[in-house]
Design an enzyme around this catalytic site. Structure first.
Site, PDB file in Angstrom:
ATOM      1  N   ASP A  54       3.394  -3.696  -8.919  1.00 28.71           N
ATOM      2  CA  ASP A  54       3.842  -3.939  -7.557  1.00 28.71           C
ATOM      3  C   ASP A  54       4.138  -5.424  -7.391  1.00 28.71           C
ATOM      4  OD1 ASP A  54       2.715  -4.678  -4.519  1.00 28.71           O
ATOM      5  OD2 ASP A  54       3.930  -2.863  -4.628  1.00 28.71           O
ATOM      6  N   TYR A  59       6.578 -13.284  -3.849  1.00 28.92           N
ATOM      7  CA  TYR A  59       5.372 -13.647  -4.594  1.00 28.92           C
ATOM      8  C   TYR A  59       5.656 -14.783  -5.585  1.00 28.92           C
ATOM      9  CZ  TYR A  59       3.520  -9.095  -3.037  1.00 28.92           C
ATOM     10  OH  TYR A  59       3.114  -8.013  -2.293  1.00 28.92           O
ATOM     11  N   GLU A 121       9.426  -4.689   3.011  1.00 28.04           N
ATOM     12  CA  GLU A 121       8.046  -5.167   2.949  1.00 28.04           C
ATOM     13  C   GLU A 121       7.328  -5.117   4.289  1.00 28.04           C
ATOM     14  OE1 GLU A 121       5.516  -8.704   0.785  1.00 28.04           O
ATOM     15  OE2 GLU A 121       7.686  -8.653   0.651  1.00 28.04           O
ATOM     16  N   ASN A 171       4.042  -1.082   5.631  1.00 24.51           N
ATOM     17  CA  ASN A 171       3.518  -1.503   6.927  1.00 24.51           C
ATOM     18  C   ASN A 171       4.283  -0.923   8.101  1.00 24.51           C
ATOM     19  OD1 ASN A 171       1.309  -3.405   6.129  1.00 24.51           O
ATOM     20  ND2 ASN A 171       3.021  -4.486   5.150  1.00 24.51           N
ATOM     21  N   PRO A 222      -6.913  -1.967  -1.771  1.00 27.63           N
ATOM     22  CA  PRO A 222      -7.801  -0.809  -1.881  1.00 27.63           C
ATOM     23  C   PRO A 222      -9.249  -1.190  -2.161  1.00 27.63           C
ATOM     24  CG  PRO A 222      -6.556  -1.068  -3.915  1.00 27.63           C
ATOM     25  CD  PRO A 222      -6.002  -2.068  -2.933  1.00 27.63           C
ATOM     26  N   GLY A 224     -10.598  -3.944  -0.658  1.00 29.41           N
ATOM     27  CA  GLY A 224     -10.881  -4.967   0.327  1.00 29.41           C
ATOM     28  C   GLY A 224     -10.047  -6.196   0.013  1.00 29.41           C
ATOM     29  N   SER A 275      -5.833  -7.750  -9.776  1.00 23.37           N
ATOM     30  CA  SER A 275      -6.809  -8.562 -10.484  1.00 23.37           C
ATOM     31  C   SER A 275      -6.120  -9.369 -11.563  1.00 23.37           C
ATOM     32  CB  SER A 275      -7.897  -7.691 -11.118  1.00 23.37           C
ATOM     33  OG  SER A 275      -8.840  -8.500 -11.793  1.00 23.37           O
ATOM     34  N   ARG A 280     -11.963  -6.804 -15.259  1.00 27.84           N
ATOM     35  CA  ARG A 280     -11.782  -5.983 -14.063  1.00 27.84           C
ATOM     36  C   ARG A 280     -10.516  -5.141 -14.148  1.00 27.84           C
ATOM     37  NH1 ARG A 280     -13.551 -10.659  -9.729  1.00 27.84           N
ATOM     38  NH2 ARG A 280     -15.805 -10.488 -10.080  1.00 27.84           N
TER      39      ARG A 280
END
Length: 327
Positions: A54, A59, A121, A171, A222, A224, A275, A280
């Site tokens: 994604d 970004y 977006e 959104n 997902p 937090g 991450s 992780r």
């Protein structure tokens, strides 16, 4: 998730390794990741089995993501058709004539012929131009009056031209989705709506509405979010410290993060955990060797606080701010 509107891509193939939260003075999308971070993380994720990435022009690291994917294709680890890349149309490119050039810029940066999914977006149009976050002399964001349906038609044209396999939104609330779904002459429905979704904000009504309309919910944040008070609602305690999630994790020999991801996957929500930590990244993928029981699912659903971590209050005066509505 859908590939080309018809071919399914499993949520086991998901990874969002394309942005970092910014310092307190900045909106997190606007911050650049440290050089090489996204590149190394994407290569690592592909090696672990991730296939969905994604990203977004805003970004500022699509060049690294594209380089990493192209190198893994070149060395035979994956084929292009096995990768699912989601790109995003930023707020300053809502006018129809700017949509295709924005997507073409993403394609050039990625070194791709197409993306698998291209989404709006946010339903918020900003003043078009070279500045992604336009402000006036008083520091107030400069908005732009745009027609979401006209923007959507430009996305449809990009799909018809083969620049993207599928198109969707992010959104969007129910009213904004209905605006698109009820548009006269609609050619392609949104295949997905990317929204905040986790045990503290389960989005049951929006999830049910999207299911009824064959729209996949893609859950961002997902696990937090960071605890940056400049853009994160700190009324909610840290999600991964929740005693129930920790205890369920111990029962299954899993972390709270793995329980959270498994929860959404079992309810049909695509998850895009972010991450840059290799341990992780690997851990987030290891959620397909256990299942939550019906009682555990109901208990986790009961954690819902109906409070967003990501409120975007700095844009709450925008005419199309999506979070004033119930869902």
């Amino acid at each position: 998730m859908l590939r080309g509107d018809t071919e399914p891509i499993q949520s086991s193939q998901l990874c969002s390794a394309s942005y970092l939260e910014c310092p307190a003075s900045q909106w997190f999308y606007s911050c650049q990741t440290p050089k090489g971070t996204a590149y190394e993380s994407v290569k690592c994720a592909i090696n672990f089995g991730y296939r969905h990435f994604d990203g977004a022009l805003v970004y500022f690291n699509e060049h690294e993501i594209g380089q990493a994917i192209c190198e893994k294709i070149a060395d035979g680890t994956v084929k292009r058709e096995e990768i699912f890349y989601c790109g995003k149309l930023w707020n300053t490119f809502h006018p129809p004539e700017l949509v295709r050039p924005a997507l073409e810029k993403t394609l050039k940066t990625l070194q791709f012929d197409y993306v698998d999914l291209y989404i709006i977006e946010l339903p918020l149009a900003f003043k078009p131009g070279d500045t992604f976050y336009p402000r006036d002399e008083n520091g107030k964001y400069i908005y732009h009056k745009a027609d979401l349906c006209a923007t959507w038609e430009a996305l449809e044209a990009c799909k018809d031209a083969g620049l993207t396999k599928s198109i969707g939104v992010s959104n969007f609330n129910r009213r904004q989705l209905e605006m698109i779904l009820n548009k006269p002459g609609l050619k392609h429905k949104p295949v997905s709506n990317q929204v905040e979704c986790h045990p503290y904000f389960t989005q049951p009504k929006l999830l049910e509405y999207c299911r009824q309309n064959n729209i996949v919910i893609v859950g961002y944040s997902p696990l937090g979010t960071s605890r940056d008070a400049s853009w994160v609602n700190l009324k909610c305690p840290p999600l991964l410290e929740d005693p129930l999630l920790v205890s369920i994790g111990k029962k299954h020999g899993k972390s709270a993060a793995q329980v959270v991801l498994r929860f959404n996957v079992q309810r049909g929500v695509v998850v895009i955990p972010k991450s840059f930590n290799q341990k992780r990244i690997k851990e987030d993928f290891e959620i397909f060797d256990f299942s939550l029981t019906e009682d555990e699912m109901k208990a986790i659903e009961g954690l819902n606080k109906n409070i967003r971590f990501v409120e975007l209050l700095m844009w709450s005066d925008h005419p199309e701010y999506p979070f004033h509505d119930e869902y």
